[in-house]
Design an enzyme around this catalytic site. Structure first.
Site, PDB file in Angstrom:
ATOM      1  N   GLN A 189       5.583  -2.111  -0.750  1.00 19.23           N
ATOM      2  CA  GLN A 189       5.508  -1.310   0.483  1.00 19.23           C
ATOM      3  C   GLN A 189       4.363  -0.319   0.342  1.00 19.23           C
ATOM      4  O   GLN A 189       4.428   0.581  -0.498  1.00 19.23           O
ATOM      5  CB  GLN A 189       6.846  -0.559   0.652  1.00 19.23           C
ATOM      6  CG  GLN A 189       6.915   0.413   1.797  1.00 19.23           C
ATOM      7  CD  GLN A 189       8.002   1.453   1.584  1.00 19.23           C
ATOM      8  OE1 GLN A 189       8.541   1.589   0.471  1.00 19.23           O
ATOM      9  NE2 GLN A 189       8.348   2.188   2.601  1.00 19.23           N
ATOM     10  N   SER A 210       2.957   5.294   1.505  1.00 18.51           N
ATOM     11  CA  SER A 210       2.601   6.651   1.085  1.00 18.51           C
ATOM     12  C   SER A 210       1.145   6.745   0.638  1.00 18.51           C
ATOM     13  O   SER A 210       0.609   5.824   0.028  1.00 18.51           O
ATOM     14  CB  SER A 210       3.487   7.095  -0.079  1.00 18.51           C
ATOM     15  OG  SER A 210       4.840   7.007   0.285  1.00 18.51           O
ATOM     16  N   GLU A 265      15.313   0.700   4.179  1.00 20.00           N
ATOM     17  CA  GLU A 265      15.153   1.327   2.860  1.00 20.00           C
ATOM     18  C   GLU A 265      16.294   2.300   2.582  1.00 20.00           C
ATOM     19  O   GLU A 265      16.888   2.294   1.514  1.00 20.00           O
ATOM     20  CB  GLU A 265      13.817   2.082   2.800  1.00 20.00           C
ATOM     21  CG  GLU A 265      13.584   2.785   1.473  1.00 20.00           C
ATOM     22  CD  GLU A 265      12.198   3.409   1.363  1.00 20.00           C
ATOM     23  OE1 GLU A 265      11.666   3.890   2.375  1.00 20.00           O
ATOM     24  OE2 GLU A 265      11.634   3.404   0.254  1.00 20.00           O
ATOM     25  N   GLU A 315      15.096  17.127   1.080  1.00 12.61           N
ATOM     26  CA  GLU A 315      14.803  18.177   2.076  1.00 12.61           C
ATOM     27  C   GLU A 315      14.597  17.546   3.453  1.00 12.61           C
ATOM     28  O   GLU A 315      15.089  18.042   4.470  1.00 12.61           O
ATOM     29  CB  GLU A 315      13.542  18.972   1.678  1.00 12.61           C
ATOM     30  CG  GLU A 315      13.694  19.869   0.466  1.00 12.61           C
ATOM     31  CD  GLU A 315      13.625  19.102  -0.861  1.00 12.61           C
ATOM     32  OE1 GLU A 315      13.212  17.920  -0.861  1.00 12.61           O
ATOM     33  OE2 GLU A 315      13.991  19.686  -1.897  1.00 12.61           O
TER      34      GLU A 315
HETATM   35  C1  LIG Z   1      10.304   6.337  -7.676  1.00 16.96           C
HETATM   36  C2  LIG Z   1       9.520   6.343  -6.394  1.00 16.96           C
HETATM   37  C3  LIG Z   1       9.158   5.156  -5.803  1.00 16.96           C
HETATM   38  C4  LIG Z   1       8.426   5.145  -4.618  1.00 16.96           C
HETATM   39  N1  LIG Z   1       8.040   3.942  -4.083  1.00 16.96           N
HETATM   40  C5  LIG Z   1       7.262   3.918  -2.975  1.00 16.96           C
HETATM   41  C6  LIG Z   1       6.756   2.667  -2.458  1.00 16.96           C
HETATM   42  O1  LIG Z   1       7.034   1.592  -3.010  1.00 16.96           O
HETATM   43  N2  LIG Z   1       5.950   2.698  -1.378  1.00 16.96           N
HETATM   44  C7  LIG Z   1       5.619   3.857  -0.738  1.00 16.96           C
HETATM   45  O2  LIG Z   1       4.903   3.792   0.267  1.00 16.96           O
HETATM   46  N3  LIG Z   1       6.050   5.067  -1.201  1.00 16.96           N
HETATM   47  C8  LIG Z   1       6.872   5.102  -2.311  1.00 16.96           C
HETATM   48  N4  LIG Z   1       7.320   6.330  -2.796  1.00 16.96           N
HETATM   49  C9  LIG Z   1       6.846   7.553  -2.155  1.00 16.96           C
HETATM   50  C10 LIG Z   1       7.920   8.357  -1.444  1.00 16.96           C
HETATM   51  O3  LIG Z   1       8.266   7.780  -0.222  1.00 16.96           O
HETATM   52  C11 LIG Z   1       7.338   9.774  -1.262  1.00 16.96           C
HETATM   53  O4  LIG Z   1       7.175  10.317  -2.551  1.00 16.96           O
HETATM   54  C12 LIG Z   1       8.231  10.679  -0.456  1.00 16.96           C
HETATM   55  O5  LIG Z   1       8.276  10.259   0.891  1.00 16.96           O
HETATM   56  C13 LIG Z   1       7.750  12.146  -0.510  1.00 16.96           C
HETATM   57  O6  LIG Z   1       6.405  12.253  -0.219  1.00 16.96           O
HETATM   58  P1  LIG Z   1       5.404  13.059  -1.183  1.00 16.96           P
HETATM   59  O7  LIG Z   1       5.634  12.599  -2.568  1.00 16.96           O
HETATM   60  O8  LIG Z   1       4.021  12.920  -0.620  1.00 16.96           O
HETATM   61  O9  LIG Z   1       5.862  14.560  -1.105  1.00 16.96           O
HETATM   62  P2  LIG Z   1       5.507  15.619   0.037  1.00 16.96           P
HETATM   63  O10 LIG Z   1       5.742  15.014   1.376  1.00 16.96           O
HETATM   64  O11 LIG Z   1       4.134  16.174  -0.208  1.00 16.96           O
HETATM   65  O12 LIG Z   1       6.586  16.722  -0.215  1.00 16.96           O
HETATM   66  C14 LIG Z   1       6.445  17.727  -1.230  1.00 16.96           C
HETATM   67  C15 LIG Z   1       7.648  18.652  -1.151  1.00 16.96           C
HETATM   68  O13 LIG Z   1       7.685  19.300   0.140  1.00 16.96           O
HETATM   69  C16 LIG Z   1       8.923  19.037   0.777  1.00 16.96           C
HETATM   70  N5  LIG Z   1       8.695  18.869   2.215  1.00 16.96           N
HETATM   71  C17 LIG Z   1       7.738  18.105   2.808  1.00 16.96           C
HETATM   72  N6  LIG Z   1       7.840  18.170   4.147  1.00 16.96           N
HETATM   73  C18 LIG Z   1       8.914  18.970   4.409  1.00 16.96           C
HETATM   74  C19 LIG Z   1       9.526  19.434   5.596  1.00 16.96           C
HETATM   75  N7  LIG Z   1       9.065  19.074   6.800  1.00 16.96           N
HETATM   76  N8  LIG Z   1      10.585  20.257   5.485  1.00 16.96           N
HETATM   77  C20 LIG Z   1      11.070  20.633   4.271  1.00 16.96           C
HETATM   78  N9  LIG Z   1      10.512  20.237   3.102  1.00 16.96           N
HETATM   79  C21 LIG Z   1       9.455  19.423   3.166  1.00 16.96           C
HETATM   80  C22 LIG Z   1       9.439  17.756   0.160  1.00 16.96           C
HETATM   81  O14 LIG Z   1      10.842  17.647   0.273  1.00 16.96           O
HETATM   82  C23 LIG Z   1       8.986  17.900  -1.283  1.00 16.96           C
HETATM   83  O15 LIG Z   1       9.887  18.683  -2.001  1.00 16.96           O
HETATM   84  C24 LIG Z   1       8.059   6.359  -3.988  1.00 16.96           C
HETATM   85  C25 LIG Z   1       8.432   7.573  -4.585  1.00 16.96           C
HETATM   86  C26 LIG Z   1       9.141   7.575  -5.771  1.00 16.96           C
HETATM   87  C27 LIG Z   1       9.512   8.895  -6.383  1.00 16.96           C
END
Ligand SMILES: Cc1cc2nc3c(=O)[nH]c(=O)nc-3n(C[C@H](O)[C@H](O)[C@H](O)COP(=O)(O)OP(=O)(O)OC[C@H]3O[C@@H](n4cnc5c(N)ncnc54)[C@H](O)[C@@H]3O)c2cc1C
Length: 407
Positions: A124, A127, A242, A376
């Protein structure tokens, strides 16, 4: 292919149910799992409409209610048959349902069978370094060039990209539209020129996910899922599946992480079983049981065609519960909790398989409240859509994506 365990009922089997049971028994008798190659078994399961029973006939299903899948899975697994979900978790749980809903006939014919057999693993590609929770704000782009898309993008956290043949990619194709409207979804060949997969190492030592770079990669226009601009709606299909795949599992009572905690507790010397620790164990046990019952309710609501907020509740609650239960296990293990076998970089072939050590399970569980949408963000969804609280601040919703200030 998570299994769901529901309370038994005394209702006699319907004709659909009987038909499904007959088909599974026929499959197991024609191709006994013990002496059949798993790919051949799964291929036959697909051809007989028992892969995703709610999919259309000819595409791995029988057009029946999804509730019959549980009966199929239980019979296949009890007979020692292979598990398509473990062989291709993102493909089976998320990409397959997306292809069947949004793909052309040609795409369904080409992709679904080898996806189910695990011959072609999927990943997928949503991100990006600057867009995770705010996935609709992503900036990776594709430009139409005749019969092709020309893709330039960096994706991150791409689970199992290193073993994938295909990826479900979402990119921006219209920067002048508002952010949700300018996205397009497409199927990409992970081995095409211009697609580069690099490992990202986790604190378990493993690299189960990756960064993926697209540099002038060409994707045939015919590989678009839905129409250009449908990308947000396509990805909602993926994300809904998912959440259920991650948080909606209904394991047997007192199994999984809580079973590990109970096992550790029962082996502790009597003088170490303090009432405070017992209290903590009981709290975890109650939460595990409440989650199990909530997921049963969610499953029943889905079957009745009224999916409620339980999907987000289950995702959020299972993340926090897993983390707390494994942290409790580390506490019970004392100094042994710090012992870790090996930090050698490994590249697992599956992301959902059993973990071999509790210390590793503890480290891996930290990701549970991030993957598939952070806790969150789940709280935001529940606050806004269930409790009716004021919405999150969204200043960019009605502006063309190109005019939204960003770093
Ligand atoms: C083990 C693992 C596997 C994954 N596999 C995939 C995959 O196969 N394909 C894929 O596309 N993605 C994948 N992901 C990505 C995952 O979907 C994202 O990590 C997740 O959506 C969070 O995005 P970010 O890491 O950019 O954090 P951010 O969005 O930058 O968030 C950072 C912090 O801010 C907080 N935050 C952000 N926005 C808000 C809001 N509006 N209100 C309150 N708090 C907020 C979050 O909760 C977090 O604590 C994977 C992640 C992990 C950990």
């Amino acid at each position: 292919m998570p299994t769901e365990t529901f309370p038994s009922t005394a209702v006699p089997a319907t004709s659909d149910e009987k038909h499904v049971i007959d088909l599974v028994d026929e499959l197991l008798s024609d191709l006994p799992p013990a002496s059949t190659d798993p790919v051949a078994f799964l291929g036959a399961q697909y051809d007989r409409g028992l892969a995703w029973v709610h999919f259309p006939v000819g595409h791995g299903g029988l057009g029946l209610s999804p509730k019959y899948q549980k009966i199929i899975n239980e019979r296949v697994f009890a007979a020692g048959g292979p598990n398509a979900y473990f062989r291709n978790p993102i493909g089976y749980g998320m990409c397959g349902p997306t292809v069947v809903e949004w793909g052309s006939e040609e795409q369904k014919r080409r992709y679904l069978r080898p996806l189910f057999t695990g011959e072609e693993v999927w990943c997928q590609l949503f991100s990006e370094p600057g867009s995770g929770s705010d996935f609709a704000g992503l900036s990776g782009k594709a430009v139409r060039d005749g019969d092709e898309w020309l893709v330039n993008s960096q994706k991150v956290w791409t689970t199992l990209a290193h073993v994938s043949k295909f990826g479900l990619l979402v990119v921006r194709t219209d920067p002048e539209a508002v952010k949700h409207a300018g996205l397009t979804a497409m199927v990409v060949d992970m081995h095409a020129p211009g697609v580069e997969v690099r490992p990202l190492r986790q604190m378990t030592g493993e690299a189960e996910f990756n960064e993926v770079f697209f540099t002038d990669a060409r994707v045939p226009f015919a590989e678009t899922l839905g129409k250009p601009g449908d990308g947000w709606r396509v990805s909602l299909t993926t994300l809904m599946n998912e959440r259920v795949a991650i948080g909606g599992m209904i394991p047997p009572k007192a199994s999984g992480p809580i079973a590990e905690a109970l096992r550790l507790w029962s082996k502790l010397p009597a003088q170490e079983r303090s009432s405070a620790t017992r209290e903590e164990l009981m709290q975890l046990y109650i939460r595990a049981e409440v989650l199990r019952l909530t997921n049963i309710r969610a499953g029943q609501m889905r079957k009745a065609g009224v999916p409620g907020p339980e999907g987000s509740i289950g995702k959020m609650a299972s993340a926090d519960l897993n983390k707390d239960t494994y942290a409790f296990c580390m506490h019970l293990m004392g100094a042994n909790g710090m012992l870790y076998g090996d930090y050698a970089l490994t590249r697992p072939r599956t992301a959902m398989g059993p973990v071999d050590a509790l210390q590793k399970a503890f480290l891996r569980s930290r990701a549970n409240s991030i993957e598939g949408g952070t806790s969150e963000v789940m709280r935001n969804i529940l606050g806004e859509r269930v409790l009716g609280l004021p919405g999150d601040v969204r200043v960019d919703r009605d502006r063309p994506w190109s005019e939204v200030p960003r770093n």
